[in-house]
Write a protein that holds these residues in place. Structure first.
Motif, PDB file in Angstrom:
ATOM      1  N   LEU A   1       0.838  -1.206   0.000  1.00 17.36           N
ATOM      2  CA  LEU A   1       0.000   0.000   0.000  1.00 17.36           C
ATOM      3  C   LEU A   1       0.874   1.258   0.000  1.00 17.36           C
ATOM      4  N   GLY A   2       1.992   1.193   0.729  1.00 17.32           N
ATOM      5  CA  GLY A   2       2.899   2.345   0.789  1.00 17.32           C
ATOM      6  C   GLY A   2       3.543   2.640  -0.555  1.00 17.32           C
ATOM      7  N   SER A   3       3.550   1.667  -1.463  1.00 17.08           N
ATOM      8  CA  SER A   3       4.145   1.919  -2.769  1.00 17.08           C
ATOM      9  C   SER A   3       3.106   2.529  -3.735  1.00 17.08           C
ATOM     10  N   HIS A   4       1.855   2.661  -3.267  1.00 17.89           N
ATOM     11  CA  HIS A   4       0.848   3.356  -4.081  1.00 17.89           C
ATOM     12  C   HIS A   4       1.202   4.849  -4.092  1.00 17.89           C
ATOM     13  N   PRO A   5       1.195   5.470  -5.273  1.00 17.00           N
ATOM     14  CA  PRO A   5       1.643   6.874  -5.333  1.00 17.00           C
ATOM     15  C   PRO A   5       0.823   7.846  -4.488  1.00 17.00           C
ATOM     16  N   LYS A   6      -0.397   7.466  -4.117  1.00 15.77           N
ATOM     17  CA  LYS A   6      -1.213   8.427  -3.349  1.00 15.77           C
ATOM     18  C   LYS A   6      -1.419   8.033  -1.884  1.00 15.77           C
ATOM     19  N   ILE A   7      -0.774   6.947  -1.469  1.00 13.82           N
ATOM     20  CA  ILE A   7      -0.933   6.537  -0.064  1.00 13.82           C
ATOM     21  C   ILE A   7       0.360   6.820   0.702  1.00 13.82           C
ATOM     22  N   HIS A   8       0.229   7.536   1.798  1.00 16.77           N
ATOM     23  CA  HIS A   8       1.393   7.830   2.652  1.00 16.77           C
ATOM     24  C   HIS A   8       1.213   7.026   3.935  1.00 16.77           C
ATOM     25  N   PHE A   9       1.977   5.954   4.040  1.00 15.02           N
ATOM     26  CA  PHE A   9       1.799   5.032   5.159  1.00 15.02           C
ATOM     27  C   PHE A   9       2.829   5.301   6.228  1.00 15.02           C
ATOM     28  N   ASP A  10       2.381   5.402   7.468  1.00 13.22           N
ATOM     29  CA  ASP A  10       3.346   5.505   8.555  1.00 13.22           C
ATOM     30  C   ASP A  10       4.045   4.151   8.653  1.00 13.22           C
ATOM     31  N   PRO A  11       5.380   4.104   8.452  1.00 13.16           N
ATOM     32  CA  PRO A  11       6.034   2.793   8.430  1.00 13.16           C
ATOM     33  C   PRO A  11       6.068   2.104   9.790  1.00 13.16           C
ATOM     34  N   ARG A  12       5.838   2.897  10.860  1.00  7.55           N
ATOM     35  CA  ARG A  12       5.899   2.279  12.185  1.00  7.55           C
ATOM     36  C   ARG A  12       4.504   1.911  12.674  1.00  7.55           C
ATOM     37  N   GLU A  13       4.464   0.953  13.629  1.00  6.48           N
ATOM     38  CA  GLU A  13       3.171   0.666  14.267  1.00  6.48           C
ATOM     39  C   GLU A  13       2.884   1.810  15.225  1.00  6.48           C
ATOM     40  N   VAL A  14       1.841   2.553  14.976  1.00  4.66           N
ATOM     41  CA  VAL A  14       1.595   3.777  15.733  1.00  4.66           C
ATOM     42  C   VAL A  14       1.042   3.463  17.122  1.00  4.66           C
ATOM     43  N   ARG A  15       0.070   2.563  17.197  1.00  8.60           N
ATOM     44  CA  ARG A  15      -0.508   2.057  18.458  1.00  8.60           C
ATOM     45  C   ARG A  15      -1.166   3.123  19.329  1.00  8.60           C
ATOM     46  N   TYR A  16      -1.484   4.262  18.732  1.00  5.49           N
ATOM     47  CA  TYR A  16      -2.005   5.382  19.519  1.00  5.49           C
ATOM     48  C   TYR A  16      -3.286   5.019  20.270  1.00  5.49           C
TER      49      TYR A  16
ATOM     50  N   GLY B   1      -5.484  14.577  -3.927  1.00  7.15           N
ATOM     51  CA  GLY B   1      -6.262  13.491  -3.323  1.00  7.15           C
ATOM     52  C   GLY B   1      -5.408  12.417  -2.650  1.00  7.15           C
ATOM     53  N   HIS B   2      -4.171  12.783  -2.245  1.00  8.10           N
ATOM     54  CA  HIS B   2      -3.344  11.808  -1.508  1.00  8.10           C
ATOM     55  C   HIS B   2      -3.947  11.592  -0.119  1.00  8.10           C
ATOM     56  N   ILE B   3      -3.686  10.416   0.448  1.00  6.93           N
ATOM     57  CA  ILE B   3      -4.219  10.124   1.786  1.00  6.93           C
ATOM     58  C   ILE B   3      -3.110   9.568   2.687  1.00  6.93           C
ATOM     59  N   THR B   4      -3.352   9.606   3.996  1.00  7.18           N
ATOM     60  CA  THR B   4      -2.415   8.977   4.933  1.00  7.18           C
ATOM     61  C   THR B   4      -3.090   7.756   5.560  1.00  7.18           C
ATOM     62  N   MET B   5      -2.248   6.832   6.017  1.00  2.00           N
ATOM     63  CA  MET B   5      -2.749   5.606   6.660  1.00  2.00           C
ATOM     64  C   MET B   5      -1.794   5.189   7.785  1.00  2.00           C
ATOM     65  N   GLU B   6      -2.291   4.407   8.684  1.00  2.00           N
ATOM     66  CA  GLU B   6      -1.399   3.783   9.677  1.00  2.00           C
ATOM     67  C   GLU B   6      -1.859   2.369   9.964  1.00  2.00           C
ATOM     68  N   LYS B   7      -0.922   1.540  10.440  1.00  2.00           N
ATOM     69  CA  LYS B   7      -1.294   0.166  10.829  1.00  2.00           C
ATOM     70  C   LYS B   7      -0.875  -0.098  12.259  1.00  2.00           C
ATOM     71  N   SER B   8      -1.757  -0.706  13.001  1.00  3.19           N
ATOM     72  CA  SER B   8      -1.468  -1.126  14.367  1.00  3.19           C
ATOM     73  C   SER B   8      -2.263  -2.398  14.631  1.00  3.19           C
ATOM     74  N   PRO B   9      -1.630  -3.574  14.485  1.00  5.44           N
ATOM     75  CA  PRO B   9      -2.381  -4.822  14.676  1.00  5.44           C
ATOM     76  C   PRO B   9      -2.989  -4.944  16.072  1.00  5.44           C
ATOM     77  N   GLY B  10      -2.455  -4.181  17.030  1.00  6.53           N
ATOM     78  CA  GLY B  10      -2.990  -4.213  18.398  1.00  6.53           C
ATOM     79  C   GLY B  10      -4.399  -3.648  18.482  1.00  6.53           C
TER      80      GLY B  10
ATOM     81  N   ALA C   1      -2.960   1.337  -8.951  1.00  6.46           N
ATOM     82  CA  ALA C   1      -1.531   1.583  -9.201  1.00  6.46           C
ATOM     83  C   ALA C   1      -0.963   0.326  -9.852  1.00  6.46           C
ATOM     84  N   SER C   2       0.217   0.457 -10.450  1.00  6.07           N
ATOM     85  CA  SER C   2       0.808  -0.774 -11.008  1.00  6.07           C
ATOM     86  C   SER C   2       1.861  -1.263 -10.000  1.00  6.07           C
ATOM     87  N   TYR C   3       1.769  -2.515  -9.648  1.00  8.15           N
ATOM     88  CA  TYR C   3       2.701  -3.091  -8.670  1.00  8.15           C
ATOM     89  C   TYR C   3       3.572  -4.100  -9.400  1.00  8.15           C
TER      90      TYR C   3
END
Ligand SMILES: Nc1ncnc2c1ncn2[C@@H]1O[C@H](COP(=O)(O)OS(=O)(=O)O)[C@@H](OP(=O)(O)O)[C@H]1O
Length: 385
Positions: free
Chosen positions: A94-109, A137-146, A315-317
């Protein structure tokens, strides 16, 4: 066009000069009209601007101040788990999508016991977008499996702070997930073994004299034996546990610290608990369920599904299948893939059979909640391990 050329045209051509003057006036008026918000955006997209203050925000909203030419954009979408479902690999894609800015760390907020200040979350560098990215139309995202494991804490907080968040959850056969979880923690030296062979998770009660257990199928068998004894002693079965959640809607694993819950690698696989909490609080269209097995087999198709859900263009992957049988992105991003790591030994068939049966009632409960995914759940129930 260089500044010098532009200047020359302006000097020579009064029409161009006039157009430039109109643009300058429009931009200035726009800025003044929006002055009380300390920000200006000439946006084709409907961007909602907010002041970074408590409780006034929502997913995908951007704020800016005069001092900073950039925007802080709250995540449009959160990848909430599950741990060992393939979340790490998914953010690479997802982070390699040109319009998605992914926080590379687990944020866990949203899962932490003491909520940090909201401002620290809002202002995370990974949530920073330039004005042209916001306009594009770029967006941000984060992942936290917790957020899945600690759903009782995380779900209400996400609902409070970002009620329109689009939530994505990647599920995996719970029995395989449990063994993967064991390998994960064992590899981090969190599984200990006493002289008599007793195996347990390192925690506040770790006894002196215990040493790191080998990360083998045999150690996992020992942990399963201990878990079985626990289930007998507490008179519990998989069915009891599922109905307990359904009735009380409580957290099975309320601890922040994994190691305070000796059986967290098993309880994390009780997906109906995770769902009841998010299902109850969010519009169902806000929850996208995807499957680890599908992501492993055909990642691009899963990515297209997510892009559609997030209203982003495809996007093309560029990816290749590696020696472990995983699809891995080409280039720099792909080198960080967990799919390139050495494989661990398989679990013993008996342990997997036990877990398969143990999770059966929970998978059946999940099937009732998410009937559209019946085919995926059926595979978990019938597939030989
Ligand atoms: N394409 C691809 N490449 C690499 N890994 C893949 C891929 N697809 C799914 N998976 C599975 O992801 C599992 C790791 O899950 P997570 O990244 O969620 O783990 S973690 O929670 O962040 O520690 C990891 O689990 P284990 O192999 O059991 O360790 C993989 O099975």
């Amino acid at each position: 066009m260089t500044t010098e050329t532009a200047f020359r045209i302006e000097k020579k051509n009064p029409t161009v000069q006039g157009i430039c003057l109109v643009i300058v006036v429009c931009v200035t008026v726009g800025y003044l009209i929006d002055g009380d918000r300390k920000s200006f955006v000439a946006s084709a997209q409907p961007v909602q601007l907010i002041k970074p203050k408590e409780n006034a925000d929502d997913a995908g909203q951007c704020s800016s101040s005069k001092r900073h030419p950039t925007y802080q954009c709250l995540p449009t979408s959160l990848l909430i788990g599950v741990q060992k479902g393939g979340t790490g690999e998914l953010i690479l894609w997802l982070g390699s999508h040109p319009k998605i800015h992914f926080d590379p760390r687990e944020v866990r907020y949203f899962q932490t016991e003491q909520l940090e200040r909201w401002g620290t979350y809002v202002r995370r560098p990974a949530f920073r977008l330039s004005p042209s990215e916001v306009r594009g139309g770029h967006i941000t995202m984060e992942k936290s499996p917790g957020y899945a494991r600690l759903h009782c804490r995380a779900a209400p907080r996400i609902q409070l702070k970002m009620p329109s968040a689009k939530l994505i959850i990647i599920l995996r056969d719970p029995a395989k997930r449990a063994y993967s979880g064991f390998q994960h923690h064992c590899g981090r030296q969190r599984v200990m073994q006493k002289g008599d062979g007793t195996v347990y998770f390192k925690g506040p009660s770790t006894t002196l004299g215990a040493k790191r257990a080998p990360c083998t199928a045999k150690t996992f068998d020992r942990l399963i034996q201990k878990f079985k004894r626990y289930l007998i002693e507490t008179n519990r079965s998989g069915t009891d546990l599922v109905s307990k959640w359904a009735e009380s809607n409580t957290c099975f694993s309320p601890h922040d610290d994994y190691m305070e819950d000796p059986y967290h690698i098993f309880s994390t696989g009780f997906y109906p608990a995770v769902f009841s909490e998010y299902w109850r609080r969010f519009n169902h269209s806000q929850l996208l369920v995807i499957f680890s097995e599908e992501f492993t087999a055909a990642p691009k198709e899963v990515l297209y599904q997510i892009e559609e859900y997030l209203s982003l263009e495809h996007a093309s992957y560029e990816a290749h299948k590696n020696q472990n049988g995983f699809w891995v992105l080409d280039g720099k991003t792909g080198r960080r893939s967990k799919g390139n790591r050495a494989r661990y030994p398989p679990a013993n068939a008996e342990a997997m059979r036990f877990l398969n049966e143990f999770y059966r009632p929970s998978v059946q409960a999940l099937m009732k909640m998410l009937p559209e995914h019946k085919a995926n759940f059926d595979k978990w129930l019938i597939e030989p391990h």
